[in-house]
Design a protein around this motif. Structure first.
Motif, PDB file in Angstrom:
ATOM      1  N   GLU A  41     -23.928   2.176 -43.285  1.00 14.01           N
ATOM      2  CA  GLU A  41     -22.798   1.747 -44.359  1.00 14.01           C
ATOM      3  C   GLU A  41     -21.797   0.756 -43.310  1.00 14.01           C
ATOM      4  OE1 GLU A  41     -21.111   4.572 -46.934  1.00 14.01           O
ATOM      5  OE2 GLU A  41     -22.807   5.603 -46.944  1.00 14.01           O
ATOM      6  N   VAL A  42     -21.535   1.450 -42.268  1.00 11.83           N
ATOM      7  CA  VAL A  42     -20.390   0.652 -41.211  1.00 11.83           C
ATOM      8  C   VAL A  42     -20.998  -0.590 -40.839  1.00 11.83           C
ATOM      9  CG1 VAL A  42     -19.192   0.822 -39.067  1.00 11.83           C
ATOM     10  CG2 VAL A  42     -19.275   2.740 -40.506  1.00 11.83           C
ATOM     11  N   ARG A  44     -17.038   1.878 -27.237  1.00  7.72           N
ATOM     12  CA  ARG A  44     -16.578   0.524 -28.197  1.00  7.72           C
ATOM     13  C   ARG A  44     -15.846  -0.307 -27.305  1.00  7.72           C
ATOM     14  NH1 ARG A  44     -12.808  -1.571 -30.820  1.00  7.72           N
ATOM     15  NH2 ARG A  44     -11.347  -0.269 -30.001  1.00  7.72           N
ATOM     16  N   PRO A  55     -20.704   4.773 -34.923  1.00  8.95           N
ATOM     17  CA  PRO A  55     -20.372   5.666 -36.172  1.00  8.95           C
ATOM     18  C   PRO A  55     -20.780   6.836 -36.337  1.00  8.95           C
ATOM     19  CG  PRO A  55     -21.639   3.449 -36.855  1.00  8.95           C
ATOM     20  CD  PRO A  55     -21.337   3.484 -35.088  1.00  8.95           C
ATOM     21  N   LEU A 102     -13.938   0.538 -35.679  1.00 11.05           N
ATOM     22  CA  LEU A 102     -14.677   1.356 -36.422  1.00 11.05           C
ATOM     23  C   LEU A 102     -13.577   1.831 -37.671  1.00 11.05           C
ATOM     24  CD1 LEU A 102     -16.930   3.631 -34.442  1.00 11.05           C
ATOM     25  CD2 LEU A 102     -17.503   1.467 -35.387  1.00 11.05           C
ATOM     26  N   PRO A 103     -14.315   1.747 -38.924  1.00 13.11           N
ATOM     27  CA  PRO A 103     -13.347   2.585 -39.964  1.00 13.11           C
ATOM     28  C   PRO A 103     -13.449   4.071 -39.701  1.00 13.11           C
ATOM     29  CG  PRO A 103     -15.341   1.702 -40.791  1.00 13.11           C
ATOM     30  CD  PRO A 103     -15.434   1.335 -39.473  1.00 13.11           C
ATOM     31  N   TRP A 116     -23.997   6.925 -42.905  1.00 14.72           N
ATOM     32  CA  TRP A 116     -22.832   6.482 -42.657  1.00 14.72           C
ATOM     33  C   TRP A 116     -23.073   5.284 -41.607  1.00 14.72           C
ATOM     34  CZ3 TRP A 116     -18.228   5.279 -44.029  1.00 14.72           C
ATOM     35  CH2 TRP A 116     -17.042   4.941 -43.431  1.00 14.72           C
ATOM     36  N   ALA A 117     -23.690   5.456 -40.704  1.00 10.91           N
ATOM     37  CA  ALA A 117     -23.902   4.436 -39.638  1.00 10.91           C
ATOM     38  C   ALA A 117     -24.302   3.191 -40.174  1.00 10.91           C
ATOM     39  CB  ALA A 117     -24.814   4.852 -38.364  1.00 10.91           C
ATOM     40  N   GLN A 124     -19.326   9.259 -34.278  1.00 11.66           N
ATOM     41  CA  GLN A 124     -17.907   9.478 -34.831  1.00 11.66           C
ATOM     42  C   GLN A 124     -17.937  10.334 -36.016  1.00 11.66           C
ATOM     43  OE1 GLN A 124     -16.655   6.171 -37.189  1.00 11.66           O
ATOM     44  NE2 GLN A 124     -14.350   6.325 -36.446  1.00 11.66           N
ATOM     45  N   HIS A 125     -18.940  10.425 -37.054  1.00 11.11           N
ATOM     46  CA  HIS A 125     -19.160  10.787 -38.146  1.00 11.11           C
ATOM     47  C   HIS A 125     -19.308  12.473 -37.703  1.00 11.11           C
ATOM     48  CE1 HIS A 125     -20.433  12.595 -41.800  1.00 11.11           C
ATOM     49  NE2 HIS A 125     -20.073  11.442 -42.764  1.00 11.11           N
ATOM     50  N   PRO A 150     -14.609   7.428 -40.823  1.00  6.30           N
ATOM     51  CA  PRO A 150     -15.468   8.101 -41.835  1.00  6.30           C
ATOM     52  C   PRO A 150     -14.872   8.901 -42.811  1.00  6.30           C
ATOM     53  CG  PRO A 150     -15.102   9.720 -39.749  1.00  6.30           C
ATOM     54  CD  PRO A 150     -14.030   8.595 -39.448  1.00  6.30           C
ATOM     55  N   VAL A 176     -21.440  -3.925 -34.421  1.00  7.01           N
ATOM     56  CA  VAL A 176     -21.306  -2.606 -34.538  1.00  7.01           C
ATOM     57  C   VAL A 176     -22.609  -1.825 -34.244  1.00  7.01           C
ATOM     58  CG1 VAL A 176     -20.876  -0.737 -36.177  1.00  7.01           C
ATOM     59  CG2 VAL A 176     -19.747  -2.919 -36.513  1.00  7.01           C
TER      60      VAL A 176
END
Length: 636
Positions: free
Chosen positions: A315-316, A380, A354, A388-389, A312-313, A357-358, A391, A349
């Motif tokens: 992807e962000v 951040r 992320p 960040l979006p 996921w990191a 966060q996930h 997760p 980023v």
């Protein structure tokens, strides 16, 4: 690809390029010979000294050909002494900028995933070998002195299979080379013929490695400077060539490459290896963030979904994750350090944010999750990083019906039914023991009765050992339309459970393997272990339980061997397994049916349902230790 700014460093020249080129066909191990590597090594040396322009005196060519391939060969043998004298003593003293290491021959991975390359004088009892992984660490340290060799390119046309091959037939000892302080200015590029766990193929008609033959076509007519500059693009082109060959059945292996910037093998992210610096403006953690993160992560084991958080990191950050579907470490702080050393395409980023966060979004520890989210937001804001979006939510677990069969006497069983969707609910049980025909009737009636309200997606049969051979997935059940029936495994994901066999010494590895699977995901290269008839020996269970992976066994065995294979699977703590049901129409290898080279273990229940619809009768053991209903009295 991006090139280094003009004037940053002088170009690589042929005169300052050196090489170790090795081809091993003949070994002192009986039945271990391999035709082709000597020719491959000679062809690679010919490219170096031909269009690449490297002086002959700069190339150390070591060959151990088979007798029938030895005509005209004038090279020292690929023995332990000759290889180590060249790579560890002679070449480190040369005044060069670029070192090529090329090796063709057998290759194995040890438990730490280091590549072991046996010498020609290796024996079965004492399998002397080059530890290529350790040698590259040495070459990236002050053990190679001065400002020598700012680039090292290693190419291995060798298998990357488990060093415990054939039940420990080979006697690999521990080999490590002296490593000094890191020389971060050195960069390394390593191109492998295959992924971990894969064999490297030969072209029988040429008696040559398929990988080397493909690579040399890409290197043809390139100078050494052009090859160095475009090595990443060349490697990706070779990967594309193999993808095409694999699609039409001419290849099975997948070449991979790694780029390292430091002695600790932290990979450079961004797709190049000649840039002297990472792009400016990249956000990384500051000392305060590291101090707080150490307190946050200290003492915690990698939880479930850690690899999902790692992916996921990237992807962000708008970047592809590293190849291999694996975590860089089993420690959370080291995973964070790996992410901090990488550079995505969005420099705003920091990849660690992320990731944490996930982890917080999936954690069952609400206090820890709140602290982790607070750290992410606090860091951040201090680093002025991009927002960040959220997760992705955890995928919902499919609704399931658990069917427990408890033996009572000869060929009769007590039946209990449990529905599961977030929690277990007892939804039925028999008043007396029944045979399997009665169980099938009761199951069909239950599914018809609840079709409109609580239809399960998966049916899990908890059965005693002797019923693992019962083809539950082929049971015919009524549709409710006149006398029509359907095959159970074509309408539901049908899996088998055998928790009663997971007691005593088998329980700990079973739980440890499932935890590893949840943490690392189902696409890790070590997740799956393939077994054929000759692998089903008395020590197979010991081999399977040795480490946390593998978690899944593909038992491509014939019908008489299935019971022994299942015994080894259960004794070894393996929670997931696939094998064929007896059928005259099922001769297709499991590897082909399951597309094993790209298999995601997580998708097996769904994938086998798809295959059963296409009349491939396959059994699936899916024994999740966290999904077992409490045992309760059948008379209460």
């Amino acid at each position: 690809m991006t090139e280094a700014p003009a004037g940053c460093e002088p170009p690589i020249t042929p005169e300052r390029t050196f090489a170790l080129v090795v081809g091993v066909e003949s070994y002192e191990i009986g039945g271990f010979d391999l035709s082709g590597p000597a020719r491959d090594a000679t062809r690679f040396a010919d490219w170096l000294t031909g269009t690449a322009g490297v002086p002959q005196a700069n190339v150390r060519l070591l060959l151990s050909p088979l007798a029938r391939n030895a005509n005209g060969v004038t090279a020292d043998p690929a023995t332990q002494k000759c290889v180590e004298d060249a790579l560890l003593k002679d070449l480190p003293q040369r005044d060069g900028d670029l070192l090529w290491i090329y090796w063709a021959g057998h290759g194995f991975l040890d438990r730490a995933h280091q590549l072991l390359l046996p010498y020609s004088d290796a024996t079965a009892a004492h399998t002397t070998h080059l530890n290529l992984t350790s040698a590259l660490r040495m070459w990236q340290s002050t053990t190679v002195g001065g400002a020598r060799f700012r680039r090292v390119a290693a190419i291995a046309d060798a298998c990357r299979i488990d060093s415990r091959w054939k039940g420990g037939r080979l006697g690999f000892g521990a080999v490590e080379y002296p490593v000094g302080q890191p020389v971060t200015a050195r960069r390394q590029f390593v191109l492998y013929a295959a992924r971990p766990g894969e064999a490297a193929g030969n072209r029988a008609e040429l008696e040559a490695g398929q990988f080397t033959d493909t690579l040399l076509k890409r290197l043809d007519r390139l100078t050494v400077a052009e090859a160095v500059r475009d090595l990443v693009d060349i490697a990706r082109a070779v990967q594309g060539d193999f993808a095409t060959m694999k699609a039409d059945g001419r290849a099975w292996q997948e070449p991979t490459f790694e780029i390292a910037t430091g002695w600790d093998e932290a990979p450079l992210y961004g797709g190049g290896w000649t840039e002297p610096h990472a792009p400016s403006g990249a956000r990384v953690l500051d000392p305060l963030a590291w101090t707080e993160l150490g307190e946050l992560l200290g003492g915690y084991r990698t939880p479930p979904h850690t690899y999902e958080a790692y992916r996921w990191a990237f992807e962000v950050a708008g970047s592809a994750p590293p190849p291999g579907h694996r975590l860089p470490s089993a420690q959370l702080t080291e995973i964070a350090r790996d992410l901090n050393n990488r550079q995505g395409t969005r420099p705003g980023v920091p990849l660690v944010l992320p990731f944490v966060q996930h982890l917080a979004s999936r954690s069952p520890l609400s206090d820890w999750a709140a602290s982790a989210n607070a750290w992410v937001e606090r860091t951040r804001e201090r680093l002025n990083a991009d927002p960040l979006p959220p997760p992705p939510p955890k995928p919902p677990e499919p609704p399931a019906l658990h069917v427990r069969l408890t033996p009572e006497g000869d060929d009769e069983y007590w039946l209990q039914l449990w529905a599961y969707q977030g929690y277990f609910e007892n939804v039925g049980e028999s008043e007396r023991p029944m045979d399997l025909d009665a169980v099938r009737t009761a199951l069909g009636e239950h599914l018809l009765t609840h079709a409109a309200s609580a239809l399960p997606q998966r049916i899990e049969f908890h059965v005693p050992y002797e019923l693992l051979q019962e083809p539950f997935e082929t049971w015919q059940i009524p549709t409710g339309r006149r006398n029509r029936t359907v095959v159970l495994g074509c309408r539901y994901e049908v899996v088998l459970r055998c928790p009663e066999e997971r007691q005593g010494l088998t329980e700990e590895p079973w739980r440890a393997k499932w935890q590893w699977y949840e943490t690392n995901g189902g696409r890790h290269s070590d997740a799956v272990h393939h077994v054929c008839d000759t692998d089903v020996t008395d020590d197979l269970a010991d081999v399977l339980q040795l480490d946390e992976p593998p978690v899944c066994v593909l038992a491509d065995v014939t019908e008489p061997v299935i019971p022994d294979a299942l015994d080894a699977i259960l004794d070894g703590g393996i929670p997931i397994a696939v094998w064929r049901r007896p059928s005259p129409a099922t001769t297709e290898p499991l590897r082909n049916a399951l597309e094993a080279d790209s298999l995601d273990v997580t998708e097996l229940p769904k994938k086998l349902k798809y295959l059963r619809v296409r009349r491939r009768p396959l059994a699936l053991l899916w024994d999740n230790p966290g999904r077992i209903p409490d045992r309760r009295s059948l008379s209460s």
